[in-house]
Design a protein around this motif. Sequence first.
Motif, short mmCIF file in Angstrom:
data_model
loop_
_atom_site.label_atom_id
_atom_site.label_comp_id
_atom_site.label_asym_id
_atom_site.label_seq_id
_atom_site.Cartn_x
_atom_site.Cartn_y
_atom_site.Cartn_z
N ARG A 115 0.81 -1.22 0.00
CA ARG A 115 0.00 0.00 0.00
C ARG A 115 0.85 1.27 0.00
O ARG A 115 0.40 2.32 -0.47
CB ARG A 115 -0.94 0.01 1.20
N ARG A 147 3.88 3.80 -1.18
CA ARG A 147 4.52 4.07 -2.46
C ARG A 147 6.03 3.87 -2.40
O ARG A 147 6.68 3.57 -3.40
CB ARG A 147 4.21 5.51 -2.91
N ARG A 154 4.16 -4.32 -6.92
CA ARG A 154 3.29 -3.17 -7.19
C ARG A 154 3.10 -2.39 -5.90
O ARG A 154 2.59 -2.90 -4.91
CB ARG A 154 1.95 -3.65 -7.73
N GLY A 163 1.79 1.31 -3.84
CA GLY A 163 0.66 2.23 -3.89
C GLY A 163 -0.66 1.53 -4.15
O GLY A 163 -1.63 2.15 -4.59
N VAL A 164 -0.72 0.22 -3.85
CA VAL A 164 -1.93 -0.58 -4.07
C VAL A 164 -2.47 -1.03 -2.72
O VAL A 164 -1.77 -1.69 -1.95
CB VAL A 164 -1.65 -1.81 -4.96
N THR A 165 -3.70 -0.68 -2.42
CA THR A 165 -4.33 -1.04 -1.15
C THR A 165 -5.34 -2.16 -1.38
O THR A 165 -6.19 -2.07 -2.27
CB THR A 165 -5.06 0.16 -0.53
N THR A 196 -8.71 -4.60 -4.89
CA THR A 196 -7.67 -3.61 -4.65
C THR A 196 -8.07 -2.26 -5.22
O THR A 196 -8.93 -2.17 -6.11
CB THR A 196 -6.33 -4.04 -5.27
N SER A 247 -6.01 1.57 -6.35
CA SER A 247 -4.75 2.29 -6.55
C SER A 247 -5.05 3.54 -7.35
O SER A 247 -6.19 3.76 -7.79
CB SER A 247 -3.75 1.40 -7.29
#
Length: 379
Positions: free
Chosen positions: A38, A40, A60, A62-64, A76, A78
């Motif tokens: 999550r 960056r 990857r 910045g992906v929550t 997810t 982003s």
Amino acid sequence: MTPVRTVDVLVVGAGPAGLGAAARLAALGAGTVEVLERERDLGGVRRWAVAARRAGAVLRTGVTVTGWSGPLTLDTTSPAGRERVVARAVVLATGARERPRGARLVPGTRPAGVLTGGELRRAVRRHRQDVGTRAVVVGTEPDAARRAVRTLRRAGVEVAALVTRERWRAPGALTGRLPVLDGTAVTGLLGRGRLSGVRVRRGDGREATVACDTVVFTGEWLPEHELARSGGVALAPGTRGPAVDGAFRTSVAGVFAVGALLHGGGSAVGAVVRGRAVAAPVLAYLSGRAPWPGAGVPVVADAPLRWVVPNRLGAGGGRFLVRAARPLVRPVVVVSQDGVLLLRRRVWRAVVPSRSLPLPAGWAARVDPCGGPVRVRVE
């Protein structure tokens, strides 16, 4: 309509354990291995990220992960939008956070300058923020306190004292000329707007005030178990992380858990090692060689022990780790099931709450799979 992608192994969390797992899985040919993070910026785990990418894992940032939409299916979000990822196996490596000041019930005002160890590292390493000029570090776990002291010193902050309720002395490389107030508790925070000091009480009742504009609370870990819990993964009462067997398998088929999510504390290198260890069980599951076990026999730690990991009996060898809730002097550790003695061993050293005690696993072969819980206690 939400786009859907399919991967072989999805690792949630790009800390040391998650990256160690991803690197090993990709190197061993697990197929498409993807890591979701999550944040960056990976901060202090860049070298393990490089190792994972070189092995072929996709990382990857910045992906929550917002939740589950089905078995082994995660939703997810982003900056690129929403997405659904379907995996053949999921490895949860979401880590743990340190207990904040409010949860420690430290009275006083709410001034600026009160941080946890994780908040300190993010402020200094990721955001290059000014965190003050003179700090007090609070904690009972030497490794976590050491990291905080080093981060503060690298940021040019004077460390006024290390305060700990335990009776231990930090290694010389940490303390130097740093005062260590052991057997001491923080009883209050002073200042309005900005912290001006902390009030402390020694074991003999004496009180004092240490002037500082920053206080860092370290240790006392809380697993980041929200995603595991929302996916129906059973949690262990002692750790409050997922209950796992020796192969890192949870109660949900295809879902594994590793790293600080199982129990907080420990070094980053140790987390990488444990993350890499999950690769073999994941590969065995993907190949169909290892059917998912049932609930298994729970392993329970009785007071004054705090927890035991693994806390379910199934496949997987290795050893068990036990953590005490208070200092114990040369305790006799007993493992039993339904009154049947499985192990009795004296520990020829002091056991402290900040360090795990390893136990051999040979007794596990004598456990009755139809019997009651296995209990670990001290005489």
